[in-house]
Scaffold this motif. Structure first.
Motif, PDB file in Angstrom:
ATOM      1  N   ASP A  47      -1.053   0.372  -5.864  1.00 42.85           N
ATOM      2  CA  ASP A  47      -1.096  -0.116  -7.648  1.00 42.85           C
ATOM      3  C   ASP A  47      -0.851   0.752  -8.011  1.00 42.85           C
ATOM      4  O   ASP A  47      -0.654   2.270  -7.139  1.00 42.85           O
ATOM      5  CB  ASP A  47      -2.748  -1.208  -8.239  1.00 42.85           C
ATOM      6  N   GLY A  48      -0.548   0.875  -9.420  1.00 44.41           N
ATOM      7  CA  GLY A  48      -0.636   1.823 -10.559  1.00 44.41           C
ATOM      8  C   GLY A  48      -0.845   2.161 -11.084  1.00 44.41           C
ATOM      9  O   GLY A  48      -1.204   4.039 -10.647  1.00 44.41           O
ATOM     10  N   ALA A  49      -2.409   2.591 -10.072  1.00 47.93           N
ATOM     11  CA  ALA A  49      -3.423   3.545 -10.587  1.00 47.93           C
ATOM     12  C   ALA A  49      -3.718   5.000  -9.034  1.00 47.93           C
ATOM     13  O   ALA A  49      -4.937   5.301  -9.342  1.00 47.93           O
ATOM     14  CB  ALA A  49      -5.105   2.773 -10.746  1.00 47.93           C
ATOM     15  N   GLY A  50      -2.771   4.406  -8.237  1.00 49.74           N
ATOM     16  CA  GLY A  50      -3.340   4.997  -6.540  1.00 49.74           C
ATOM     17  C   GLY A  50      -3.972   4.197  -6.480  1.00 49.74           C
ATOM     18  O   GLY A  50      -5.166   5.186  -4.834  1.00 49.74           O
ATOM     19  N   GLU A  51      -4.994   3.134  -6.803  1.00 48.62           N
ATOM     20  CA  GLU A  51      -6.114   2.564  -5.658  1.00 48.62           C
ATOM     21  C   GLU A  51      -5.066   1.751  -4.265  1.00 48.62           C
ATOM     22  O   GLU A  51      -4.305   0.904  -4.688  1.00 48.62           O
ATOM     23  CB  GLU A  51      -6.927   1.421  -6.363  1.00 48.62           C
ATOM     24  N   PRO A  52      -6.712   1.392  -3.845  1.00 46.99           N
ATOM     25  CA  PRO A  52      -5.428   0.541  -2.495  1.00 46.99           C
ATOM     26  C   PRO A  52      -5.751  -0.590  -2.703  1.00 46.99           C
ATOM     27  O   PRO A  52      -6.838  -1.300  -3.497  1.00 46.99           O
ATOM     28  CB  PRO A  52      -6.590   0.754  -1.661  1.00 46.99           C
ATOM     29  N   VAL A  53      -4.492  -1.405  -2.231  1.00 46.24           N
ATOM     30  CA  VAL A  53      -4.353  -3.524  -2.646  1.00 46.24           C
ATOM     31  C   VAL A  53      -4.741  -3.496  -0.846  1.00 46.24           C
ATOM     32  O   VAL A  53      -3.877  -3.422  -0.442  1.00 46.24           O
ATOM     33  CB  VAL A  53      -2.706  -3.374  -3.005  1.00 46.24           C
ATOM     34  N   SER A  54      -6.174  -4.609  -1.206  1.00 48.33           N
ATOM     35  CA  SER A  54      -6.517  -4.656   0.310  1.00 48.33           C
ATOM     36  C   SER A  54      -6.378  -5.842   0.425  1.00 48.33           C
ATOM     37  O   SER A  54      -6.811  -6.614   1.827  1.00 48.33           O
ATOM     38  CB  SER A  54      -8.343  -4.138  -0.160  1.00 48.33           C
ATOM     39  N   ASP A  55      -5.938  -6.859  -0.435  1.00 46.15           N
ATOM     40  CA  ASP A  55      -6.166  -8.408  -0.008  1.00 46.15           C
ATOM     41  C   ASP A  55      -3.646  -8.945  -0.222  1.00 46.15           C
ATOM     42  O   ASP A  55      -3.898 -10.081  -0.372  1.00 46.15           O
ATOM     43  CB  ASP A  55      -6.381  -9.127  -0.910  1.00 46.15           C
ATOM     44  N   ALA A  56      -3.419  -7.969  -0.173  1.00 46.02           N
ATOM     45  CA  ALA A  56      -1.539  -8.021   0.197  1.00 46.02           C
ATOM     46  C   ALA A  56      -0.980  -8.454   1.849  1.00 46.02           C
ATOM     47  O   ALA A  56      -1.665  -8.128   2.956  1.00 46.02           O
ATOM     48  CB  ALA A  56      -1.048  -6.634  -0.005  1.00 46.02           C
ATOM     49  N   LEU A  57      -0.046  -8.984   1.733  1.00 43.19           N
ATOM     50  CA  LEU A  57       0.244  -9.235   3.179  1.00 43.19           C
ATOM     51  C   LEU A  57       2.239  -8.865   2.723  1.00 43.19           C
ATOM     52  O   LEU A  57       2.868  -9.111   2.359  1.00 43.19           O
ATOM     53  CB  LEU A  57       0.608 -10.688   3.236  1.00 43.19           C
ATOM     54  N   LEU A  58       2.132  -7.476   4.040  1.00 44.37           N
ATOM     55  CA  LEU A  58       3.560  -8.117   4.175  1.00 44.37           C
ATOM     56  C   LEU A  58       4.671  -8.340   5.537  1.00 44.37           C
ATOM     57  O   LEU A  58       3.475  -8.211   6.171  1.00 44.37           O
ATOM     58  CB  LEU A  58       3.699  -5.945   4.474  1.00 44.37           C
ATOM     59  N   GLU A  59       5.584  -8.240   4.941  1.00 43.44           N
ATOM     60  CA  GLU A  59       6.776  -8.551   6.300  1.00 43.44           C
ATOM     61  C   GLU A  59       7.295  -7.454   6.235  1.00 43.44           C
ATOM     62  O   GLU A  59       8.315  -7.468   5.050  1.00 43.44           O
ATOM     63  CB  GLU A  59       7.076 -10.512   5.426  1.00 43.44           C
ATOM     64  N   ILE A  60       8.191  -7.693   7.342  1.00 43.13           N
ATOM     65  CA  ILE A  60       9.746  -7.430   7.898  1.00 43.13           C
ATOM     66  C   ILE A  60      10.558  -8.147   8.600  1.00 43.13           C
ATOM     67  O   ILE A  60       9.739  -8.976   9.148  1.00 43.13           O
ATOM     68  CB  ILE A  60       8.599  -5.972   8.560  1.00 43.13           C
ATOM     69  N   CYS A  61      11.612  -8.210   8.032  1.00 42.60           N
ATOM     70  CA  CYS A  61      12.422  -8.414   9.045  1.00 42.60           C
ATOM     71  C   CYS A  61      13.881  -8.160   9.210  1.00 42.60           C
ATOM     72  O   CYS A  61      14.703  -7.475   8.265  1.00 42.60           O
ATOM     73  CB  CYS A  61      12.923 -10.056   7.805  1.00 42.60           C
ATOM     74  N   GLN A  62      13.949  -7.648  10.415  1.00 45.11           N
ATOM     75  CA  GLN A  62      15.272  -6.983  11.147  1.00 45.11           C
ATOM     76  C   GLN A  62      16.398  -8.411  11.578  1.00 45.11           C
ATOM     77  O   GLN A  62      15.313  -9.209  12.271  1.00 45.11           O
ATOM     78  CB  GLN A  62      14.566  -6.190  11.611  1.00 45.11           C
ATOM     79  N   PRO A  63      17.149  -8.157  12.342  1.00 41.80           N
ATOM     80  CA  PRO A  63      17.694  -8.923  12.884  1.00 41.80           C
ATOM     81  C   PRO A  63      17.443  -9.383  14.305  1.00 41.80           C
ATOM     82  O   PRO A  63      16.665  -8.346  15.246  1.00 41.80           O
ATOM     83  CB  PRO A  63      19.201  -8.271  13.323  1.00 41.80           C
ATOM     84  N   GLY A  64      16.990 -10.854  14.539  1.00 42.08           N
ATOM     85  CA  GLY A  64      16.266 -11.133  15.876  1.00 42.08           C
ATOM     86  C   GLY A  64      14.502 -10.908  15.462  1.00 42.08           C
ATOM     87  O   GLY A  64      13.757 -11.205  16.460  1.00 42.08           O
ATOM     88  N   LEU A  65      14.081  -9.822  15.176  1.00 44.36           N
ATOM     89  CA  LEU A  65      12.917  -9.626  14.778  1.00 44.36           C
ATOM     90  C   LEU A  65      11.740  -9.908  12.968  1.00 44.36           C
ATOM     91  O   LEU A  65      12.133  -9.712  12.663  1.00 44.36           O
ATOM     92  CB  LEU A  65      12.712  -7.984  14.770  1.00 44.36           C
ATOM     93  N   PHE A  66      10.545 -10.993  13.139  1.00 42.98           N
ATOM     94  CA  PHE A  66      10.224 -11.049  12.443  1.00 42.98           C
ATOM     95  C   PHE A  66       8.589 -10.116  12.567  1.00 42.98           C
ATOM     96  O   PHE A  66       7.993  -9.988  13.580  1.00 42.98           O
ATOM     97  CB  PHE A  66      10.085 -11.654  11.701  1.00 42.98           C
ATOM     98  N   GLY A  67       7.932  -9.584  10.936  1.00 41.80           N
ATOM     99  CA  GLY A  67       6.611  -9.126  11.412  1.00 41.80           C
ATOM    100  C   GLY A  67       5.804  -9.157   9.828  1.00 41.80           C
ATOM    101  O   GLY A  67       6.298  -9.821   9.465  1.00 41.80           O
ATOM    102  N   ARG A  68       4.689  -9.358  10.785  1.00 44.26           N
ATOM    103  CA  ARG A  68       3.899  -9.719   9.095  1.00 44.26           C
ATOM    104  C   ARG A  68       2.800  -8.921   9.743  1.00 44.26           C
ATOM    105  O   ARG A  68       2.176  -8.867  10.589  1.00 44.26           O
ATOM    106  CB  ARG A  68       3.359 -11.155   8.633  1.00 44.26           C
ATOM    107  N   CYS A  69       2.097  -8.535   8.873  1.00 47.10           N
ATOM    108  CA  CYS A  69       0.660  -7.747   8.343  1.00 47.10           C
ATOM    109  C   CYS A  69      -0.185  -8.156   7.085  1.00 47.10           C
ATOM    110  O   CYS A  69       0.443  -7.724   6.309  1.00 47.10           O
ATOM    111  CB  CYS A  69       1.215  -6.550   8.981  1.00 47.10           C
ATOM    112  N   GLU A  70      -1.277  -7.773   7.134  1.00 45.90           N
ATOM    113  CA  GLU A  70      -2.303  -8.043   6.283  1.00 45.90           C
ATOM    114  C   GLU A  70      -2.405  -6.151   5.655  1.00 45.90           C
ATOM    115  O   GLU A  70      -2.455  -5.471   6.552  1.00 45.90           O
ATOM    116  CB  GLU A  70      -3.653  -8.835   6.912  1.00 45.90           C
ATOM    117  N   THR A  71      -2.864  -5.970   4.336  1.00 48.29           N
ATOM    118  CA  THR A  71      -3.649  -4.797   3.645  1.00 48.29           C
ATOM    119  C   THR A  71      -5.087  -4.411   4.700  1.00 48.29           C
ATOM    120  O   THR A  71      -5.672  -5.704   4.541  1.00 48.29           O
ATOM    121  CB  THR A  71      -2.992  -4.195   2.485  1.00 48.29           C
ATOM    122  N   GLY A  72      -5.561  -3.482   4.868  1.00 49.34           N
ATOM    123  CA  GLY A  72      -6.940  -3.415   5.353  1.00 49.34           C
ATOM    124  C   GLY A  72      -7.190  -3.128   4.096  1.00 49.34           C
ATOM    125  O   GLY A  72      -7.046  -3.127   3.163  1.00 49.34           O
TER     126      GLY A  72
END
Length: 147
Positions: free
Chosen positions: A42-67
């Motif tokens: 976050d803005g203070a440099g603290e971890p964001v522990s409850d987020a979800l990230l997605e990547i999308c490339q041609p023919g590929l998709f991934g989803r990951c929670e943050t720890g």
């Protein structure tokens, strides 16, 4: 009639959105396999522990929670240009979108301030491993794009 204001509700990302193979986009023996990992801060440099990230490339998709420490990890294929990264997190009414470039020599969009381009470049941590930390705001804020 007045418009209903937007509100942040949740996040509810850990309920039904993640799936076991989510961050494992390609098999480990894929010839162009790379590991992309980092932390969401976050803005203070603290971890964001409850987020979800997605990547999308041609023919590929991934989803990951943050720890708990804001960490994430994807196993994906080396991109031709960049890896689009979408971030869903508390306090965001809409997800934010950025790009992950694996080299500083990549052709960047003209609208990216040259001083801030380094926030779009992953740091190599070995032959097939890259680190890409995302800062949501403040000093060192990652460049985000409109979509």
């Amino acid at each position: 009639m007045s418009q209903t204001p937007s509100q942040t509700v949740g996040p509810f990302f850990s309920f039904a959105l993640p799936y076991e193979e989510g961050p494992l986009v390609v098999p480990e023996d894929h010839p162009d396999m790379i590991e992309l990992r980092g932390r969401l801060l976050d803005g203070a440099g603290e971890p964001v522990s409850d987020a979800l990230l997605e990547i999308c490339q041609p023919g590929l998709f991934g989803r990951c929670e943050t720890g708990a420490d804001g960490s994430y990890r994807f196993r994906t294929a080396r991109p031709d240009g960049y890896i689009p990264l979408l971030i869903f997190a508390r306090g965001l009414l809409k997800p934010v979108w950025t790009r992950v470039y694996l080299t500083a020599e990549a052709p960047f969009p003209a609208e990216v301030d040259p001083v801030r381009r380094s926030t779009l470049v992953a740091v190599p941590e070995g032959e097939r491993s890259y680190r890409f930390d995302v800062r949501l705001q403040g000093d060192g804020e990652t460049v985000f794009f409109a979509y």
